[in-house]
Design an enzyme around this catalytic site. Structure first.
Site, PDB file in Angstrom:
ATOM      1  N   HIS A 251      47.308 -38.487  26.189  1.00 31.36           N
ATOM      2  CA  HIS A 251      46.768 -39.499  25.131  1.00 31.36           C
ATOM      3  C   HIS A 251      45.254 -39.457  25.311  1.00 31.36           C
ATOM      4  CE1 HIS A 251      46.964 -40.894  29.322  1.00 31.36           C
ATOM      5  NE2 HIS A 251      46.303 -42.061  28.958  1.00 31.36           N
ATOM      6  N   HIS A 253      42.633 -42.141  26.674  1.00 30.40           N
ATOM      7  CA  HIS A 253      42.079 -42.429  27.664  1.00 30.40           C
ATOM      8  C   HIS A 253      40.913 -41.815  28.190  1.00 30.40           C
ATOM      9  CE1 HIS A 253      44.571 -46.254  28.838  1.00 30.40           C
ATOM     10  NE2 HIS A 253      43.533 -46.833  28.462  1.00 30.40           N
ATOM     11  N   ASP A 255      39.911 -40.841  31.068  1.00 36.51           N
ATOM     12  CA  ASP A 255      39.959 -39.936  32.395  1.00 36.51           C
ATOM     13  C   ASP A 255      40.947 -39.023  31.842  1.00 36.51           C
ATOM     14  OD1 ASP A 255      41.887 -42.356  31.786  1.00 36.51           O
ATOM     15  OD2 ASP A 255      42.986 -41.641  33.880  1.00 36.51           O
ATOM     16  N   HIS A 350      52.828 -46.288  27.378  1.00 41.05           N
ATOM     17  CA  HIS A 350      51.834 -46.607  28.169  1.00 41.05           C
ATOM     18  C   HIS A 350      51.201 -47.693  27.489  1.00 41.05           C
ATOM     19  CE1 HIS A 350      48.343 -45.688  30.817  1.00 41.05           C
ATOM     20  NE2 HIS A 350      47.826 -45.037  29.964  1.00 41.05           N
ATOM     21  N   ASP A 373      50.513 -40.726  31.268  1.00 41.94           N
ATOM     22  CA  ASP A 373      50.342 -41.937  31.872  1.00 41.94           C
ATOM     23  C   ASP A 373      51.638 -42.784  31.262  1.00 41.94           C
ATOM     24  OD1 ASP A 373      48.258 -41.031  33.057  1.00 41.94           O
ATOM     25  OD2 ASP A 373      46.528 -42.722  31.999  1.00 41.94           O
ATOM     26  N   HIS A 448      47.600 -38.258  39.437  1.00 40.05           N
ATOM     27  CA  HIS A 448      47.036 -39.477  38.837  1.00 40.05           C
ATOM     28  C   HIS A 448      46.984 -40.488  39.949  1.00 40.05           C
ATOM     29  CE1 HIS A 448      46.082 -42.605  35.801  1.00 40.05           C
ATOM     30  NE2 HIS A 448      45.515 -41.668  35.019  1.00 40.05           N
TER      31      HIS A 448
HETATM   32 ZN   LIG Z   1      45.001 -42.123  33.154  1.00 38.33          ZN
HETATM   33 ZN   LIG Z   2      46.088 -43.949  30.640  1.00 37.04          ZN
END
Ligand SMILES: [Zn+2]
Ligand SMILES: [Zn+2]
Length: 498
Positions: A251, A253, A255, A350, A373, A448
């Protein structure tokens, strides 16, 4: 002097010289010795601490061993024996907390052997001395032999410091030759291999880069997510960025995507690749790749001008988005099926981040599932069924809850709000363990990691009750970890590449 006494005094003397070598090493080259002994210094202060603490400890132990060996007085040996007992105690606690590592077990073995030598010598010298040994005399400390010994140590240390530049250049050649010739992937046995180039999450964490998993299936090298700082970690693990076949994003995000530009650049420049890096992802990956291509477009021009098109072929710069969609009514799709490697993307939960996916890798009967995630969800459970390894994101709500309360108390309401918001779109270690049990996976690897775990003693609190729900091995991921699943086998082997 009897033969037995001579042998034991000689052994004690050699033990003293061994400690002397370590002491000088830590004093002169703390960062190199710290690396060799797997001690991680944090910035200048850490190097200073290693130089002084380790250097001082080993030189002190060496001093008392050599004093015992040269004087034949067993009482001096009590000092290194006490230190060795404490060191062994610390080693055992570390093995208990972090699990056994081959380096840790080897060190323990050496320490036990040294302890046996010193204790045996104490017994032999004590029997020999009977009741004749009186109190310790200052002259034993400050005699000609010890002064000469101290002068020799000082001269060696001084010589090493004065030769730093020469030694440094020789080391550069030696280390560079080793790392430039390294081909970690070619040296791996046939099978699936999972390396953590980033086991952290958005919080600043000295030990962990953001999300990034390297998957090597046979000789095909894939990267799942490209979190900030992960590209450097990958190179430090001696995985060659020029060999990356494709990136798969779970995805978008930050990070999980922050280092995408670095991966594109290093794969291009590191491997003189003629085609851009393929970046697979759900809808939205085109926007991300377009943005990084634009941000790095000036850099690409500079590099082509500077290094020439033969070294950095213009056609290889940047990335090429490979968006995929699930067929109607389905929440999974095989996105790559080549060279014996099958990669299945599947939808995860998520929310409110949509789309978000995980990936399953199958190669020669071995399988790895990477959750991305997600909160616990049926599609993840379905994909994980019967897999060898589940690489599962994890957040410990009890710990994040403490941070949330603290944020409220000290008036950092934005932090408190974020802590509250993130709790329900991740998976706790306990829920991860339940998924692992229900799916029947062989090994659960948590990554994570939220919140950061700066010291090992926090691992128990992070796992919470996870071990009650799943009785297989649970590993809390660390950057540099490599789990190997050899083809035609059921084993999962663990080692570190950092
Ligand atoms: Zn993440
Ligand atoms: Zn995420």
């Amino acid at each position: 002097m009897s033969t037995t006494e001579t042998v034991f005094r000689l052994l004690v003397g050699l033990t003293g010289l061994f400690f002397l070598g370590l002491g000088i090493g830590f004093m002169a080259f703390p960062d190199i010795f710290a690396t060799v002994f797997s001690v991680e210094p944090a910035y200048g202060l850490g190097v200073n601490g290693i130089r002084s603490d380790f250097g001082g400890l080993f030189l002190g132990m060496s001093f008392f061993c050599l004093l015992g060996a040269t004087t034949g007085r067993y009482r001096w040996l009590a000092v290194p024996i006490i230190f060795l007992l404490l060191i062994i105690a610390g080693r055992l606690i570390g093995i208990d907390l972090d699990g056994p590592s081959s380096a840790g077990v080897k060190s323990l073995l050496v320490e036990v052997i040294l302890l046996v030598i010193l204790m045996g010598s104490t017994v032999v010298l004590a029997l020999k001395a009977g009741s004749n040994e009186k109190g310790l005399r200052v002259s034993e400390l400050l005699n000609l032999k010890t002064l000469v010994g101290a002068a020799v140590v000082a001269a060696i240390l001084g010589g090493l410091f004065l030769s730093q530049k020469k030694i440094g250049l020789a080391l550069v050649e030696c280390i560079a030759a080793k790392s430039m010739n390294a081909d970690v992937i070619a040296d791996l046995p046939d099978g699936l291999h999972v390396g953590l180039c980033g086991s952290g999450a958005p919080f600043a964490d000295l030990r962990r880069a953001c999300a990034c998993v390297a998957v090597i299936a046979g000789q095909s090298f894939y990267i799942v997510d490209t979190g900030p700082s992960s590209e450097r970690k990958m190179e430090l693990m001696r995985l060659n960025p020029g060999q990356v076949r494709a990136v798969l994003l779970t995805h978008f995000h930050s990070d999980h995507i922050g280092d995408l530009g670095e991966f594109m650049l290093k794969r291009w420049a590191g491997g003189s690749n003629k085609s851009p890096l393929e970046v697979f992802g759900p809808a939205g990956v085109e926007t991300v790749v377009k943005g990084f291509n634009l941000a790095y477009s000036l850099d690409s021009e500079y590099r082509i001008l500077h290094h020439g098109p033969a070294t950095v072929p213009p056609t290889g710069a940047g990335g090429l988005a490979r968006p995929f969609h699930f067929p109607p009514g389905k929440n999974e799709a095989v996105i790559i099926d080549t060279d014996g490697v099958r990669i299945t993307a599947f939808q995860v939960d998520h929310t409110p981040v949509k789309p978000a996916v995980g990936y399953r890798f199958d190669y020669k009967g071995r399988s790895v599932v990477i959750s991305g995630d997600t909160a616990p969800c049926q599609s993840l459970l379905h994909q994980a069924r019967g897999a060898d390894l589940l690489v599962q994101e994890a957040l410990q709500p009890a710990m994040v809850g403490i941070l949330q309360d603290l944020g409220q108390k000290i008036g950092r309401h934005n932090i408190a709000r974020i802590m509250g918001d993130i709790m329900d779109y991740h998976t706790s270690p306990e829920d991860a363990a339940k998924i692992a049990k229900e799916a029947g996976v062989r090994h659960l690897l948590l990554t994570h990691i939220l919140p950061p775990l700066p010291v090992s003693i926090l691992k128990g609190a992070f796992l919470g009750d996870a071990m009650k729900f799943y009785h297989g091995p649970i590993t809390i991921g660390e950057d540099g970890l490599l789990l190997s699943l050899p083809a035609g086998d059921k084993k999962i082997l663990k080692r570190f590449l950092l």
